[in-house]
Scaffold this active site. Structure first.
Site: not given
Ligand SMILES: [Zn+2]
Length: 244
Positions: A58, A102, A117, A125, A213, A230
């Protein structure tokens, strides 16, 4: 106001809307999951087994997101403009439910965003689930600790992993129940529960629309499908709702 203009709109977005911003597609066949097994980096068990490895994964995604080259594209910007227009004219509410981790919708100016998500720029924590913002490319290590517990506890990525419940589920159902239109943009239609929202919307009698798409795997469930990038198709649709 235009005739038949939808008042409240729920828009589900997926990896396809961020692909044109240079964010490597998450969970797609050509995406980052290929090089790391899902079990290792996207399950609670993987994190329990090797937290340092998971943090590193990450950390790399976060550093990519914070690269100055990564910016919201015309599709993100159009959705923010749609929300602002609806608010300014008192037409109704525009809600963006995103599967993306993001922050490009927020950076584009969308206020009403539900990142179901989770969010790459947040940690939490492991004990109290208190959220900590981490808007820095500085890597998180397993020795970074919360400030809410004694003794301080590890901070895990604020990401919904496989086997975990997505966020905002009750709010999303409520927004759907109040909506006049459900739209999906750049979603594969593979990942549940998000892939099931179109069925919920249909059962509530809502018109449904997808921007993709190519045909998504649940294409037959959408009343209207628009194919293309898009950043071309979404601004065109937004203009059709905001002109005049
Ligand atoms: Zn704590």
């Amino acid at each position: 106001m235009q005739k038949n203009q939808p008042k409240n709109i729920v828009i589900l977005t997926g990896a396809g809307i961020s692909a044109d911003s240079g964010i490597a597609t998450f969970r797609a066949s050509d995406g980052l999951w290929e090089s790391h097994s899902i079990e290792k980096v996207a399950t609670p068990e993987g994190y329990a087994r090797d937290p340092e490895f998971v943090q590193q994964f990450y950390n790399e995604r976060r550093a990519q997101l914070l690269d100055p080259k990564i910016k919201p594209n015309l599709a993100h910007i159009a959705l923010a403009e749609l929300e602002a227009h609806y608010q300014a004219k008192g037409i109704g509410n525009v809600t963006v439910v995103t599967q993306n981790i993001d922050d490009l919708h927020q950076r584009a100016g969308s206020k009403n965003v539900m990142p179901m998500h989770g969010e790459l720029l947040k940690l939490r924590c492991v004990k109290t689930e208190r959220i900590v913002e981490w808007r820095s490319p500085e890597p998180v290590t397993d020795s970074d600790r919360c400030q809410c517990c004694t003794p301080p506890q590890p901070l895990r990525p604020h990401i919904v992993w496989f086997g975990e419940m997505p966020f905002y589920m009750d709010e999303i159902q409520y927004k759907l129940s109040q909506a006049d239109l459900f739209v999906a943009i750049g979603t594969s239609g593979h990942v549940y529960p998000a892939a099931g929202f179109v069925a919920n919307a249909r059962s509530l009698g809502l018109p449904t629309m997808e921007f993709n798409l190519e045909a998504s795997s649940n294409v037959s469930q959408f009343a209207n499908s628009i194919y293309g990038r898009a950043l071309d198709t979404v601004p065109r649709w937004v203009r059709s709702l905001t002109r005049g």
